[in-house]
Design a protein around this motif. Structure first.
Motif, mmCIF file in Angstrom:
data_model
loop_
_atom_site.group_PDB
_atom_site.id
_atom_site.type_symbol
_atom_site.label_atom_id
_atom_site.label_comp_id
_atom_site.label_asym_id
_atom_site.label_seq_id
_atom_site.Cartn_x
_atom_site.Cartn_y
_atom_site.Cartn_z
ATOM 1 N N CYS A 112 -8.623 6.112 -4.934
ATOM 2 C CA CYS A 112 -8.922 5.578 -3.594
ATOM 3 C C CYS A 112 -9.629 4.230 -3.696
ATOM 4 O O CYS A 112 -9.314 3.286 -2.961
ATOM 5 C CB CYS A 112 -9.775 6.571 -2.822
ATOM 6 N N VAL B 221 -7.153 1.558 -4.713
ATOM 7 C CA VAL B 221 -6.287 1.165 -3.592
ATOM 8 C C VAL B 221 -7.026 0.240 -2.635
ATOM 9 O O VAL B 221 -6.492 -0.779 -2.173
ATOM 10 C CB VAL B 221 -5.780 2.415 -2.841
ATOM 11 N N VAL B 222 -8.305 0.568 -2.344
ATOM 12 C CA VAL B 222 -9.104 -0.259 -1.427
ATOM 13 C C VAL B 222 -9.306 -1.654 -1.993
ATOM 14 O O VAL B 222 -9.119 -2.668 -1.301
ATOM 15 C CB VAL B 222 -10.462 0.412 -1.154
ATOM 16 N N THR C 281 -7.572 -3.211 -4.343
ATOM 17 C CA THR C 281 -6.294 -3.924 -4.438
ATOM 18 C C THR C 281 -5.872 -4.463 -3.076
ATOM 19 O O THR C 281 -5.388 -5.593 -2.961
ATOM 20 C CB THR C 281 -5.206 -2.993 -4.994
ATOM 21 N N SER C 282 -6.069 -3.648 -2.052
ATOM 22 C CA SER C 282 -5.728 -4.088 -0.690
ATOM 23 C C SER C 282 -6.566 -5.286 -0.276
ATOM 24 O O SER C 282 -6.062 -6.249 0.318
ATOM 25 C CB SER C 282 -5.939 -2.928 0.291
ATOM 26 N N CYS C 283 -7.867 -5.236 -0.610
ATOM 27 C CA CYS C 283 -8.760 -6.344 -0.258
ATOM 28 C C CYS C 283 -8.367 -7.633 -0.977
ATOM 29 O O CYS C 283 -8.560 -8.736 -0.465
ATOM 30 C CB CYS C 283 -10.211 -5.980 -0.579
ATOM 31 N N LYS C 284 -7.840 -7.479 -2.186
ATOM 32 C CA LYS C 284 -7.458 -8.656 -2.968
ATOM 33 C C LYS C 284 -6.296 -9.400 -2.311
ATOM 34 O O LYS C 284 -6.249 -10.639 -2.322
ATOM 35 C CB LYS C 284 -7.084 -8.238 -4.388
ATOM 36 N N TYR C 285 -5.350 -8.658 -1.740
ATOM 37 C CA TYR C 285 -4.141 -9.281 -1.202
ATOM 38 C C TYR C 285 -4.158 -9.455 0.319
ATOM 39 O O TYR C 285 -3.319 -10.156 0.866
ATOM 40 C CB TYR C 285 -2.916 -8.455 -1.617
ATOM 41 N N ILE C 286 -5.101 -8.808 0.998
ATOM 42 C CA ILE C 286 -5.237 -9.029 2.440
ATOM 43 C C ILE C 286 -6.164 -10.221 2.630
ATOM 44 O O ILE C 286 -7.368 -10.137 2.358
ATOM 45 C CB ILE C 286 -5.805 -7.783 3.151
ATOM 46 N N ASN C 287 -5.637 -11.293 3.090
ATOM 47 C CA ASN C 287 -6.370 -12.554 3.124
ATOM 48 C C ASN C 287 -7.149 -12.737 4.428
ATOM 49 O O ASN C 287 -6.718 -13.401 5.358
ATOM 50 C CB ASN C 287 -5.399 -13.730 2.933
ATOM 51 N N THR D 158 -12.491 -9.216 3.855
ATOM 52 C CA THR D 158 -11.898 -8.487 2.736
ATOM 53 C C THR D 158 -12.069 -9.246 1.433
ATOM 54 O O THR D 158 -12.323 -8.648 0.382
ATOM 55 C CB THR D 158 -10.400 -8.227 2.984
ATOM 56 N N TYR E 195 -14.097 -7.969 -1.836
ATOM 57 C CA TYR E 195 -13.456 -7.949 -3.159
ATOM 58 C C TYR E 195 -14.302 -8.704 -4.189
ATOM 59 O O TYR E 195 -14.522 -8.221 -5.302
ATOM 60 C CB TYR E 195 -12.057 -8.559 -3.073
#
Length: 258
Positions: free
Chosen positions: A55, A58-59, A61-67, A71, A75
């Motif tokens: 979990c 996933v969080v 990784t999501s923060c890395k690509y959600i610009n 976020t 990250y």
């Protein structure tokens, strides 16, 4: 209001009259239960730990690509925590050398700082230290947690402020009057609820100028300390609570010294 010592002693005499908690209440269930295999516990624990790691992965990784600013900030801060070198021996010594209450307060402060950094908002202490005002014009004559003969340590969670009489007692910050009442030992009191789980309580008042559920502004007069004796002094017992627990007011409010 009367002599400080007698009033001060009256307040704390209340402590000796408190009812003891009945430690023998209830009963113990002696029914034996079937023990589960130790291996199944280990398997469940491993699954829980792996699920948590997944979990978190996933969080992050999501923060890395959600610009978005927040976020990306989350990250970067998470990456900084992971890459930081920790001296675990010093951390262990620091934890074991502190009392449980001190360790808990430090943990709360750390969580508050992390939350503040991740959300970009002020922490609780930052808000109160810069915005909460002194309830009276006077000096502190009994500090939070100060030991005195005959006073149980667990009940010393507040400060006593000495004031000239007559004096007005004012709300430290805006809020809503949660309760108004009178205690036979501490006298009349006002409890005000503020935002973010903060509350302030003002005891030993001789006059009350507010009522329950009333909206209060910062610096508004909520009560008075009066006396018929010229040049006498009065005392206010002040408490600050966060999430229902008493805290040291001096850690949250900048008190003026005379």
């Amino acid at each position: 209001m009367g002599n400080y010592n007698s009033h001060y002693e009256n307040y704390y005499s209340m402590l000796s009259e408190k009812k003891n908690i009945n430690k023998n209440a209830g009963y113990y269930n002696n029914t034996k239960t079937k023990e589960k295999p130790k291996s199944s516990f280990i398997v469940r624990r491993v699954i829980q730990e792996l699920t948590g790691c997944l979990c978190l992965f996933v969080v992050l990784t999501s923060c890395k690509y959600i610009n978005t600013p927040k976020t990306q900030q989350f990250y970067r801060y998470s990456k900084e925590l992971v890459n930081k070198n920790y001296d675990f021996k010093n951390i262990y010594n620091s934890i074991t050398s502190k009392s449980i209450e001190t360790w808990r307060n430090d943990a709360e402060n750390y969580i508050d700082k992390v939350k503040s950094k991740l959300t970009g908002t002020q922490g609780i202490k930052e808000k109160t230290m810069g915005n909460f005002a002194n309830p009276v014009e006077g000096k502190i004559v009994k500090k939070y947690g100060e030991s005195k003969e005959g006073i149980p340590h667990k009940m010393e969670k507040g400060i006593v402020m000495e004031v000239k009489v007559p004096s007005e007692v004012k709300s430290s910050f805006q809020g809503t009057v949660k309760s108004v009442g009178e205690d036979k030992e501490v006298g009349q009191y006002v409890l005000i609820s503020h935002e973010d789980g903060l509350e302030t309580k003002y005891s030993a008042l001789e006059e009350i100028a507010v009522s329950e559920n009333q909206k209060i502004t910062k610096g508004e007069v909520i009560g008075k300390i009066t006396s018929d004796i010229q040049d006498s002094k009065g005392y206010v017992f002040f408490q600050l609570l966060y999430m229902g627990e008493e805290k040291n007011p001096e850690e949250y409010i900048q008190f003026k010294t005379e």
